[in-house]
Scaffold this motif. Structure first.
Motif, mmCIF file in Angstrom:
data_model
loop_
_atom_site.group_PDB
_atom_site.id
_atom_site.type_symbol
_atom_site.label_atom_id
_atom_site.label_comp_id
_atom_site.label_asym_id
_atom_site.label_seq_id
_atom_site.Cartn_x
_atom_site.Cartn_y
_atom_site.Cartn_z
ATOM 1 N N LYS A 297 0.847 -1.183 0.000
ATOM 2 C CA LYS A 297 0.000 0.000 0.000
ATOM 3 C C LYS A 297 0.891 1.245 0.000
ATOM 4 C CE LYS A 297 -3.646 -2.252 2.693
ATOM 5 N NZ LYS A 297 -4.413 -2.222 3.958
ATOM 6 N N PHE A 298 0.283 2.381 -0.283
ATOM 7 C CA PHE A 298 1.044 3.633 -0.223
ATOM 8 C C PHE A 298 1.096 4.079 1.236
ATOM 9 C CE2 PHE A 298 1.741 8.216 -0.621
ATOM 10 C CZ PHE A 298 2.809 8.234 -1.495
ATOM 11 N N ASP A 299 2.010 3.491 1.974
ATOM 12 C CA ASP A 299 2.091 3.747 3.403
ATOM 13 C C ASP A 299 3.555 3.775 3.825
ATOM 14 O OD1 ASP A 299 2.786 1.141 3.079
ATOM 15 O OD2 ASP A 299 1.317 0.299 4.470
ATOM 16 N N MET A 300 3.811 3.573 5.117
ATOM 17 C CA MET A 300 5.167 3.660 5.639
ATOM 18 C C MET A 300 6.060 2.551 5.081
ATOM 19 S SD MET A 300 7.302 5.334 7.380
ATOM 20 C CE MET A 300 6.160 6.515 8.104
ATOM 21 N N PHE A 305 10.783 1.418 1.683
ATOM 22 C CA PHE A 305 11.345 0.657 0.564
ATOM 23 C C PHE A 305 11.912 1.591 -0.500
ATOM 24 C CE2 PHE A 305 11.115 -1.562 -3.476
ATOM 25 C CZ PHE A 305 11.638 -2.802 -3.173
ATOM 26 N N ILE A 306 11.123 2.554 -0.953
ATOM 27 C CA ILE A 306 11.566 3.436 -2.030
ATOM 28 C C ILE A 306 12.670 4.383 -1.560
ATOM 29 C CG2 ILE A 306 9.793 5.179 -1.576
ATOM 30 C CD1 ILE A 306 11.091 4.088 -5.037
ATOM 31 N N ASP A 388 0.600 -4.953 5.495
ATOM 32 C CA ASP A 388 -0.239 -5.155 6.677
ATOM 33 C C ASP A 388 0.360 -6.107 7.703
ATOM 34 O OD1 ASP A 388 -2.089 -3.434 5.665
ATOM 35 O OD2 ASP A 388 -3.340 -4.988 4.760
ATOM 36 N N PHE A 389 1.539 -6.668 7.409
ATOM 37 C CA PHE A 389 2.183 -7.566 8.366
ATOM 38 C C PHE A 389 3.022 -6.738 9.342
ATOM 39 C CE2 PHE A 389 1.224 -10.258 4.800
ATOM 40 C CZ PHE A 389 0.904 -11.473 5.358
ATOM 41 N N TYR A 459 0.818 3.414 9.720
ATOM 42 C CA TYR A 459 0.154 3.094 8.469
ATOM 43 C C TYR A 459 -1.367 3.067 8.580
ATOM 44 C CZ TYR A 459 0.351 -1.426 10.776
ATOM 45 O OH TYR A 459 0.269 -2.441 11.693
ATOM 46 N N ALA A 460 -1.899 3.310 9.774
ATOM 47 C CA ALA A 460 -3.346 3.286 9.926
ATOM 48 C C ALA A 460 -3.949 4.607 9.456
ATOM 49 C CB ALA A 460 -3.721 3.038 11.393
ATOM 50 N N SER A 461 -5.162 4.551 8.932
ATOM 51 C CA SER A 461 -5.847 5.756 8.483
ATOM 52 C C SER A 461 -6.323 6.549 9.696
ATOM 53 C CB SER A 461 -7.036 5.383 7.593
ATOM 54 O OG SER A 461 -6.595 4.644 6.473
#
Length: 503
Positions: A297-300, A305-306, A388-389, A459-461
């Protein structure tokens, strides 16, 4: 001290902890913690310090090293833990006596054709790891298994001669035209590569050998070498070929018998295409439960990674990784790690070839066009994103706090990895005087700070209403100015927001 630390080969001599009658289980290496697992899994690359002074040809050549770059993620430790437990479950009830009894049963059935009475062992592990292509299933499994020796040689156990070769795991890849026979031959070939035997040559010399005879031979070999786990990669190839040739039933029967009658764990690895057949057969459905992996997902997790990958730039001008550029790369790659690495690698090559010597959105779009990368915007919802892990190692320690009367109060605190703060309730048992808990001043301040610190959410909304400016007559604003009941009543009276009643 952990076993097999100084070995650098896939074959090691057995080391036992406590000899309690199960040499295969006792010889397994210990399960790694997350910190050591990450240290063994990661693969960094090092560009030369004088890279800007090198020619464009040399700098483009250094970009090929990006394919060897590997960054561990939390889902990889979950996968490693699953594979280790699968091997451990195979050896859990497989003592020497059980192995001989199990081998005799299959051998007698092969020679006489009589019906077997299966009265040994429990059912071995059987599961599947399916996911989107390019997400890193095969490379992760291979790296996870490489942290432990493949072959363990036993020579002596409990002061008695005991010579056997224990194969902890095998990785077998299904060819595009895979059949039951081909899959069995591939497993024999993997055994030969592991221990240097010639089972494949011997079986291949029997031109008229039937599938059932080859299957029985394979079962006996699996038990002779006490194979703990067989990973069957690209399982969708075998399933598609079996469906095309209407041989789905023999393939399923072969896989089920191999698991049940040898007590060898089976892990299927492939794309989500294999899920269709797995769900159709009830007895295969329960044997193929496991991870279903979807892109990041577009998250932490994606940002880490990028950001780590972005440090390896071979262009003369270093491009800044802006928020807009991160979103553009994510949209073009759909969060698939293999595509992200390819895009960054090819974008730099195009920037060097064009003479611009800097990664731009135009060079990234050109790289995507050259590579022919087209990703769907939505993937199947029957899976879990690798973002999500979450794996956290918590260590508990007991701290003594002196009470006023000299007694000691025990408080359990936790230390969490990766700076993720989890607030735990602290319970103090002390003597109360006038309904007040008596604590030392310094300890009280320390505990107050630790228990009131907010939980960090990476990473939670974020939930709830958006923040906005409040009116000066708002009750919350009045309370924040001076948190006292007298001031609140006085201010409400000023704004004529209070009603007084006389009784």
């Amino acid at each position: 001290m952990m076993k097999y630390r100084t070995e650098h080969t896939n074959t090691v001599s057995a080391e036992y902890g406590k000899e309690q009658g199960n040499p295969f289980l006792e010889a397994l290496p210990e399960l790694l913690g997350k910190a050591e697992f990450v240290e063994r899994m990661k693969s960094e690359i090092h560009f030369p310090y004088d890279l800007p002074e090198r020619s464009p040809q040399e700098r483009r050549n250094y970009l090929t090293e990006l394919t060897t770059w590997f960054q561990p993620m939390d889902y990889m430790y979950n996968l490693y833990d699953m594979l280790y437990r699968a091997m451990s479950a195979t050896y859990q009830t497989k003592t020497v006596v059980e192995s001989v009894r199990q081998l005799n049963e299959i051998y007698m059935d092969f020679r006489t054709g009589r019906e077997r009475t299966l009265n040994y062992s429990t059912q071995a592990y059987s599961g599947a790891v399916l996911g989107v292509p390019g997400i890193g299933k095969t490379s992760t499994i291979q790296r996870c298994l490489s942290t432990m020796p493949q072959v363990i040689i036993h020579t002596k156990y409990q002061d008695k001669q005991f010579y056997t070769k224990q194969i902890n795991y095998l990785v077998v890849e299904c060819p595009s035209d895979c059949s039951v026979k081909t899959l069995a031959f591939n497993i024999l070939s993997a055994i030969d590569r592991a221990i240097g035997s010639e089972y494949f040559t011997q079986a291949g010399s029997l031109k008229s050998i039937s599938s059932s005879a080859l299957t029985t031979r394979l079962k006996i070999i699996c038990m002779n070498h006490h194979i703990g786990l067989i990973v069957i990669d690209e399982i969708q190839n075998a399933i598609q070929t079996a469906a095309r040739n209407k041989q789905t039933r023999p393939l399923i029967k072969f896989l089920v018998e191999l698991t049940n009658e040898t007590s060898t764990g089976i892990c299927f690895c492939g794309t989500l295409e294999a899920e269709e057949l797995f769900m159709k057969q009830e007895h295969l459905k329960r044997r193929t439960r496991g991870l279903r992996l979807l892109p990041m997902k577009f998250d932490m997790t994606y940002r880490k990674f990028i950001s780590s990958l972005w440090e390896y730039q071979a262009t003369l001008q270093k491009a800044e990784l802006t928020e807009k550029l991160m979103k553009q790369i994510y949209d073009l790659s759909a969060g698939i790690p293999a595509y992200i690495v390819k895009i960054v690698q090819e974008a730099q090559a195009q920037a060097i070839l064009s003479g611009r010597e800097k990664i731009t959105y135009e060079s990234i779009k050109q790289a995507v066009s050259y590579l022919g990368i087209e990703v769907p915007k939505v993937y199947s919802r029957g899976g879990t994103s690798i973002s999500d892990f979450t794996v956290q190692e918590i260590e508990f320690e007991t701290i003594g706090v002196d009470d006023m009367d000299g007694s000691e109060i025990e408080i359990e605190c936790s230390v969490v990895e990766e700076s993720k703060v989890i607030t735990l309730p602290v319970v103090l048992e002390a003597k109360q005087t006038e309904e007040t808990v008596i604590q030392p001043q310094e300890e009280s301040e320390t505990l107050t700070e630790s228990t009131t610190e907010p939980v960090k959410r990476f990473y939670a909304s974020k939930r709830g209403r958006k923040h906005r400016e409040r009116d000066k007559a708002d009750l919350v604003s009045i309370w924040k100015q001076n948190e006292s009941a007298e001031y609140l009543i006085q201010t409400l009276g000023t704004y004529q927001m209070i009603e007084r009643r006389c009784y």
